[in-house]
Design a protein around this motif. Structure first.
Motif, PDB file in Angstrom:
ATOM      1  N   TRP A  43       8.711  -5.542  -7.274  1.00 20.77           N
ATOM      2  CA  TRP A  43       7.449  -5.671  -6.537  1.00 20.77           C
ATOM      3  C   TRP A  43       7.682  -5.541  -5.036  1.00 20.77           C
ATOM      4  CZ3 TRP A  43       9.297  -8.786 -10.356  1.00 20.77           C
ATOM      5  CH2 TRP A  43       8.680  -8.614 -11.611  1.00 20.77           C
ATOM      6  N   GLY A  44       8.905  -5.218  -4.647  1.00 18.15           N
ATOM      7  CA  GLY A  44       9.290  -5.217  -3.241  1.00 18.15           C
ATOM      8  C   GLY A  44       8.808  -4.009  -2.471  1.00 18.15           C
ATOM      9  N   ASP A  45       8.748  -4.193  -1.177  1.00 20.76           N
ATOM     10  CA  ASP A  45       8.412  -3.154  -0.225  1.00 20.76           C
ATOM     11  C   ASP A  45       9.648  -2.941   0.649  1.00 20.76           C
ATOM     12  OD1 ASP A  45       7.219  -2.033   2.413  1.00 20.76           O
ATOM     13  OD2 ASP A  45       5.485  -2.041   1.066  1.00 20.76           O
ATOM     14  N   ASP A  46       9.809  -1.753   1.199  1.00 22.19           N
ATOM     15  CA  ASP A  46      10.943  -1.514   2.101  1.00 22.19           C
ATOM     16  C   ASP A  46      10.818  -2.354   3.363  1.00 22.19           C
ATOM     17  OD1 ASP A  46      12.044   0.320   0.373  1.00 22.19           O
ATOM     18  OD2 ASP A  46      11.137   2.051   1.364  1.00 22.19           O
ATOM     19  N   ARG A  47       9.599  -2.728   3.687  1.00 17.18           N
ATOM     20  CA  ARG A  47       9.367  -3.508   4.904  1.00 17.18           C
ATOM     21  C   ARG A  47       9.254  -4.994   4.572  1.00 17.18           C
ATOM     22  NH1 ARG A  47       4.032  -1.750   6.533  1.00 17.18           N
ATOM     23  NH2 ARG A  47       3.790  -1.669   4.294  1.00 17.18           N
TER      24      ARG A  47
END
Length: 195
Positions: free
Chosen positions: A140-144
């Motif tokens: 569920w992660g974002d690069d930011r």
């Protein structure tokens, strides 16, 4: 759950009423406070401690996200981390200011932050638990993410800072640094080296 409301106390009380009704209360420290006591909301330790930490910006918070969170940190997990949080972002954090700034996290709705406490002899083991937590939340992660929770790591920090800011924003900051701080005097934060 931790909350803060910048507004009239009566309005804040009205906003937390549904939260208080959602489950039995074990501890309720919500109160009107002067701004000097804003740190009391998180009950952060006042003495220095040897901590390691990780953060993951979350694109979404679904039932599957929460199930993974409980599996990684819940009572049956054996999780040794001192604190694991999911924080809601958005709102004013997503609004661009009249003068553009370098905030990289606009548009990320949630962030999760985990902390382990261990002395130097246990730091490696704790880092392993933190890495497993970050990997478990990566679906569920974002690069930011937000800069506040970027743990300093001398070996990776420059790459991590560049990744969080994004290449274009980082390059712009490095150019500003070259112009106003070419000797990199202001480097004790999450450092952006002069271009």
């Amino acid at each position: 759950m931790r909350v803060g409301h910048l507004g009239p106390a009566a309005e804040g009380e009205q906003l937390v009423t549904p939260l208080r009704a959602a489950a039995p209360l074990l501890l309720d420290t919500v109160a009107e406070r002067p701004c000097e006591q804003v740190g009391d909301i998180h009950v952060d330790p006042v003495r220095a401690a040897y901590v390691t930490e990780t953060t993951v910006g979350l694109r979404e918070l679904t039932a599957d996200t929460l199930a993974a969170f409980v599996e990684l940190t819940g009572p049956e997990s054996g999780c040794p981390l001192a604190s694991v949080e999911i924080r809601a972002l958005g709102g004013a954090l997503d609004r661009e200011p009249p003068v553009p700034n370098s905030v990289p996290s606009r548009g990320i709705p949630f962030v999760t932050f985990a902390v382990g406490v261990a002395g130097p002899s246990g730091a490696g083991l704790m880092a392993g638990h933190l890495a497993a937590y970050a990997k478990g939340m990566a679906a569920w992660g974002d690069d930011r993410s937000i800069m506040n929770f970027l743990a300093p790591d001398a070996e990776r920090e420059e790459a991590d800072v560049r990744a969080l800011f994004g290449g274009q924003r980082y390059d712009r900051l490095a150019a500003v640094k070259r112009r106003y701080d070419p000797r990199n005097m202001f480097r004790l934060n999450h450092n952006v080296r002069p271009a």
